[in-house]
Motif scaffolding. Structure first.
Motif: not given
Length: 532
Positions: A343-350
């Motif tokens: 649904g949502a995650a920090p860009t660095e993690f994605i």
């Protein structure tokens, strides 16, 4: 001062329109309202302090703001090609829509794939192709210590929590799972009332222990046993990490915890739901195996496994060593990949943390085989599985079954608007807004979920039959080819060679994992030395 010309024009035209309304016709009041609104916006832009462009280019700078907002939709519907979109391109989405509606999934005039490109993959067909009539579409999950093995479909709904999805979407998925005879993973948000429509459940337990949580946030064995022994729950899955945000905890603010979410998660209404980055019920590989054995006993002998996105390879080998030392094995392992959804995650993690599903699958496959445990543990895989071909390639690399999350979201009507985290999902799938959910008609979408499942499994069977396999489990990595460069192609068996059973135990130095295996410890996730 040319940048103020549009603002000045708005002011002047508003004044002229008012004059025309007074002396010519009242219809000019409409124009006066339009130009007056533009002038008012310009005045606000001049005095506000948050946006530099608005202060320097009053009124006219709003065009950029509007353009940024509509740009994704313009690109999606009018600019990008059939295979350009991400995370899923138009052809992939269209295929799911057709299969969910029972429309034949055929394409006219030939493939749109550029076969001159490097890294192209293909499945080697057989002159002695099969019919697929005797192919099995199910498998049994449950090791030697499992008293209630589960007869699972080869294709199931991957983990998506109630809360991330709206209640109607969860209900449609579960009703579809019942219609099609496959499993529905609850996600870590617990078992909600919307899951209670007869579809088989895989209960996912994350680090927040929602649904089996004590008041202090720790694991509560009594609450777990009460839920796990329910007939609708077929398997229990410990979530170690999620592909799109591995190693990242989460907080659902108390302001979003309504009565339904509180009921499902076992928390108080209005209380923050905290999912720590790591579990508190265990801290070493050995403790994790003991926890698995405990959950299996508390559940009445149901299959218990775990899901992970592979990170440090030594940790995966540490789990294998703990299995050997404790003689406790999970009944299954689900491998997620960095390409997975959320649904949502920090860009660095994605974008930058975690292994792609295929690479993680190879590590898990080799860890189990090299430890001599492959026949005791089934492997599931999740990560953009939409088509029979990708399904077949994943099975060839070692998976026993596959899961899909966003594929089933498309079957529900998702249009990839990328609004999952805003509560403004236009199709009512990822929102708690009752007015937006109203558009999702549960009986219709449940049928589409079941159709997508059935047609995807049949596509898998057809692909494997064309490769000369009587059964999907018979497809092997040597049957999948990948081009490397302009004039060379290699089979998956050459690119991803499999370990011999017990090879890591008997002769680790002969493997490419010698350093990671030596660094792995059953009593700690910390490796010996610097090996990862």
């Amino acid at each position: 001062m040319r940048r103020f010309i549009p603002f000045a024009l708005a002011v002047g035209l508003a004044a002229l329109s008012l004059a025309a309304a007074a002396f010519v016709s009242a219809w000019w009041l409409i124009a006066a309202a339009v130009f007056g609104l533009a002038a008012g916006v310009g005045v606000y832009d001049l005095v506000q302090r948050d946006h530099t462009l608005w202060r320097n280019y009053p009124a006219i700078a709003r065009i950029r703001w509007v353009s940024e907002g509509i740009r994704p939709f313009i690109r999606s519907y009018f600019v990008e090609g059939e295979t350009d979109g991400r995370p899923f391109h138009r052809e992939e989405r269209a295929l799911v829509y057709r299969r969910s509606k029972n429309i034949e999934g055929v394409e006219p005039f030939g493939s749109t794939t550029d076969f001159r490109h490097t890294d192209i993959e293909w499945i080697q067909h057989s002159i002695a192709a099969k019919t697929g009539e005797t192919a099995k579409r199910r498998l049994t999950i449950g090791g030697p210590d499992c008293a209630q093995p589960y007869d699972a479909s080869l294709f199931n709904i991957s983990a998506m929590s109630f809360g991330a999805l709206g209640g109607r979407a969860v209900e449609a998925l579960n009703r579809g799972a019942k219609l099609g005879g496959f499993a529905h993973d609850t996600g870590e948000g617990g078992i909600s009332r919307h899951h209670r429509h007869g579809g088989d459940l895989i209960w996912e337990i994350g680090s927040g222990y929602f649904g089996c949580r004590a008041n202090d946030g720790s694991f509560d064995p009594d609450r777990f046993a009460e839920q796990a022994r329910d007939d609708q729950v077929k398997m229990v899955e410990i979530k170690l990490s999620q592909g799109a945000k591995p190693g990242h905890g989460g907080v659902l603010p108390g302001t979003k915890v309504n009565a339904e979410i509180a009921e499902a998660r076992g928390v108080a209404i209005g209380e923050d739901c905290i999912s720590p980055p790591a579990h508190s019920a265990f801290s070493t590989p050995i403790e994790m195996m003991e926890f698995i054995a405990r959950l299996r006993e508390l559940s009445g002998g149901k299959p218990v496994g775990f899901k992970l996105c592979v990170g440090k390879r030594s940790e995966t080998f540490a789990l294998a060593k703990a299995m050997l030392e404790t003689e406790v094995t999970p009944d299954f392992i689900v491998v997620d990949g960095i390409e997975g959804g959320t649904g949502a995650a920090p860009t660095e993690f994605i974008d930058d943390i975690g292994s792609p599903m295929r690479n993680g699958l190879i590590i898990v496959r080799d860890a189990l085989a090299g430890a001599g445990l492959r026949d005791r543990v089934k492997i599931g895989a999740a990560g953009k599985i939409l088509t029979g071909a990708r399904f077949a390639k994943t099975l060839a690399l070692g998976a026993d079954w596959c899961n899909s999350a966003r594929g089933f979201m498309f079957a529900l009507g998702c249009v990839q608007s990328m609004q999952c985290h805003t509560n403004r999902c236009p199709t009512g799938v990822t929102t708690q807004d009752p007015l937006r959910q109203r558009g999702l008609v549960v009986p219709d979408k449940a049928e589409r979920v079941a159709n997508f499942h059935r047609n995807t499994v049949e596509a898998l069977v057809a692909v494997c039959a064309a490769a000369g396999c009587d059964d999907p489990k018979d497809i092997h990595p040597e049957q999948i080819m990948r081009r490397s460069g302009a004039d060379k192609a290699f089979a998956f068996s050459e690119i991803y060679p499999e370990l011999e059973p017990g090879q890591l135990v008997d002769d680790p130095g002969s493997t490419r994992y010698a350093a990671e295996w030596a660094a792995a410890r059953a009593d700690s996730f910390e490796p010996v030395g610097k090996a990862a």
